[in-house]
Design a protein around this motif. Structure first.
Motif, PDB file in Angstrom:
ATOM      1  N   LEU A 150      -2.028   2.422  -9.924  1.00  0.00           N
ATOM      2  CA  LEU A 150      -1.292   1.313 -10.523  1.00  0.00           C
ATOM      3  C   LEU A 150      -0.117   0.874  -9.649  1.00  0.00           C
ATOM      4  CD1 LEU A 150      -0.925  -0.630 -12.884  1.00  0.00           C
ATOM      5  CD2 LEU A 150       0.496   1.124 -13.975  1.00  0.00           C
ATOM      6  N   PHE A 151       0.530   1.814  -8.953  1.00  0.00           N
ATOM      7  CA  PHE A 151       1.642   1.451  -8.071  1.00  0.00           C
ATOM      8  C   PHE A 151       1.174   0.491  -6.981  1.00  0.00           C
ATOM      9  CE2 PHE A 151       5.041   4.976  -8.524  1.00  0.00           C
ATOM     10  CZ  PHE A 151       4.969   4.889  -9.894  1.00  0.00           C
ATOM     11  N   GLY A 152      -0.063   0.668  -6.516  1.00  0.00           N
ATOM     12  CA  GLY A 152      -0.611  -0.227  -5.504  1.00  0.00           C
ATOM     13  C   GLY A 152      -0.728  -1.656  -6.009  1.00  0.00           C
ATOM     14  N   LEU A 153      -0.958  -1.806  -7.289  1.00  0.00           N
ATOM     15  CA  LEU A 153      -1.039  -3.136  -7.881  1.00  0.00           C
ATOM     16  C   LEU A 153       0.361  -3.705  -8.126  1.00  0.00           C
ATOM     17  CD1 LEU A 153      -2.755  -5.421  -9.075  1.00  0.00           C
ATOM     18  CD2 LEU A 153      -2.680  -4.212 -11.251  1.00  0.00           C
ATOM     19  N   VAL A 154       1.271  -2.872  -8.596  1.00  0.00           N
ATOM     20  CA  VAL A 154       2.612  -3.315  -8.956  1.00  0.00           C
ATOM     21  C   VAL A 154       3.444  -3.688  -7.719  1.00  0.00           C
ATOM     22  CG1 VAL A 154       4.760  -2.585 -10.085  1.00  0.00           C
ATOM     23  CG2 VAL A 154       2.568  -2.030 -11.103  1.00  0.00           C
ATOM     24  N   THR A 155       3.084  -3.190  -6.553  1.00  0.00           N
ATOM     25  CA  THR A 155       3.838  -3.534  -5.344  1.00  0.00           C
ATOM     26  C   THR A 155       3.747  -5.018  -5.017  1.00  0.00           C
ATOM     27  OG1 THR A 155       1.991  -2.962  -3.899  1.00  0.00           O
ATOM     28  CG2 THR A 155       3.637  -1.248  -4.303  1.00  0.00           C
ATOM     29  N   ILE A 156       2.910  -5.740  -5.728  1.00  0.00           N
ATOM     30  CA  ILE A 156       2.836  -7.190  -5.543  1.00  0.00           C
ATOM     31  C   ILE A 156       4.207  -7.819  -5.770  1.00  0.00           C
ATOM     32  CG2 ILE A 156       2.152  -7.655  -7.922  1.00  0.00           C
ATOM     33  CD1 ILE A 156       0.504  -9.983  -6.925  1.00  0.00           C
ATOM     34  N   VAL A 157       5.004  -7.265  -6.669  1.00  0.00           N
ATOM     35  CA  VAL A 157       6.289  -7.866  -7.016  1.00  0.00           C
ATOM     36  C   VAL A 157       7.235  -7.853  -5.820  1.00  0.00           C
ATOM     37  CG1 VAL A 157       8.323  -7.681  -8.511  1.00  0.00           C
ATOM     38  CG2 VAL A 157       6.032  -7.270  -9.444  1.00  0.00           C
ATOM     39  N   ASN A 158       7.488  -6.684  -5.251  1.00  0.00           N
ATOM     40  CA  ASN A 158       8.441  -6.621  -4.146  1.00  0.00           C
ATOM     41  C   ASN A 158       7.893  -7.269  -2.877  1.00  0.00           C
ATOM     42  OD1 ASN A 158       6.682  -4.409  -4.105  1.00  0.00           O
ATOM     43  ND2 ASN A 158       8.048  -3.229  -2.805  1.00  0.00           N
ATOM     44  N   GLU A 159       6.604  -7.167  -2.636  1.00  0.00           N
ATOM     45  CA  GLU A 159       6.039  -7.776  -1.433  1.00  0.00           C
ATOM     46  C   GLU A 159       6.039  -9.302  -1.545  1.00  0.00           C
ATOM     47  OE1 GLU A 159       2.692  -6.011   0.418  1.00  0.00           O
ATOM     48  OE2 GLU A 159       3.254  -4.000  -0.222  1.00  0.00           O
TER      49      GLU A 159
END
Length: 147
Positions: A78-87
Motif C-alpha cells: 500500500l505504501f507503494g501506492l500512497v507515494t503518489i501523493v509526495n511524488e
C-alpha cells in the motif's frame, strides 16, 4: 525476495518508461490541454513522464534510506501506492514553478497534470504488482533487477 535498491531503480525506470509511455500515448488526446497543439500536448505529457522517471531515481534513494529503519527493510504494498501523493506534489512544483521541465508557455493545467499522473501511477502500480510478477517470474527472485 525483497527488491534491492538497484532492482527498484531498474524496475521504476523500465516499467514506468514503457507503461508510462503507453499511457501517455493513449490519454494525451483526451486531456484538457487548452490551446496546445497536438504535438505540444505530447511534449508536455512526455516531459512530465521523463521528469517523473528521473526524479523517481532520487526518490528510490530516499525510500531506501527510510526502509533501513523498518524491521523488514521493505514497504507494505500500500505504501507503494500512497507515494503518489509526495511524488506528484514534487513533480507538480517542478513543472508549475520552474522551467526545468517545461517552458512557461507549455505548463499544463492542474487538471491535465492530475489526470495524467494519477492514471499513469495507478496503471503502473497495478501492472508492477500484478501481471509483471507473472510474466517476469524470475524478476522477483533477482531482487527486482532486469539486468
Amino acid at each position: 525476495m525483497l527488491p534491492t535498491l538497484s532492482g527498484r531503480i531498474q524496475t521504476r525506470v523500465l516499467a514506468l518508461g514503457v507503461i508510462g509511455f503507453c499511457v501517455a500515448v493513449v490519454i494525451t488526446p483526451v486531456l484538457p490541454t487548452g490551446s496546445l497543439s497536438f504535438g505540444q500536448a505530447y511534449r508536455v505529457t512526455l516531459s512530465v513522464l521523463l521528469a517523473t522517471v528521473l526524479v523517481g531515481v532520487g526518490w528510490e534513494l530516499l525510500y531506501h534510506g527510510l526502509q533501513q529503519f523498518r524491521w523488514e527493510k521493505d514497504w507494505p504494498t500500500l505504501f507503494g501506492l500512497v507515494t503518489i501523493v509526495n511524488e506528484a506534489l514534487l513533480i507538480w512544483l517542478l513543472v508549475r514553478y520552474t522551467t526545468v521541465v517545461l517552458p512557461e508557455r507549455l505548463r499544463p493545467s492542474g487538471t491535465a497534470f492530475l489526470i495524467q499522473f494519477i492514471v499513469t501511477w495507478i496503471v503502473f502500480w497495478l501492472i508492477v504488482n500484478g501481471p509483471m510478477r507473472v510474466v517476469f517470474h524470475r524478476w522477483r527472485f533477482q531482487g527486482g533487477r532486469f539486468l
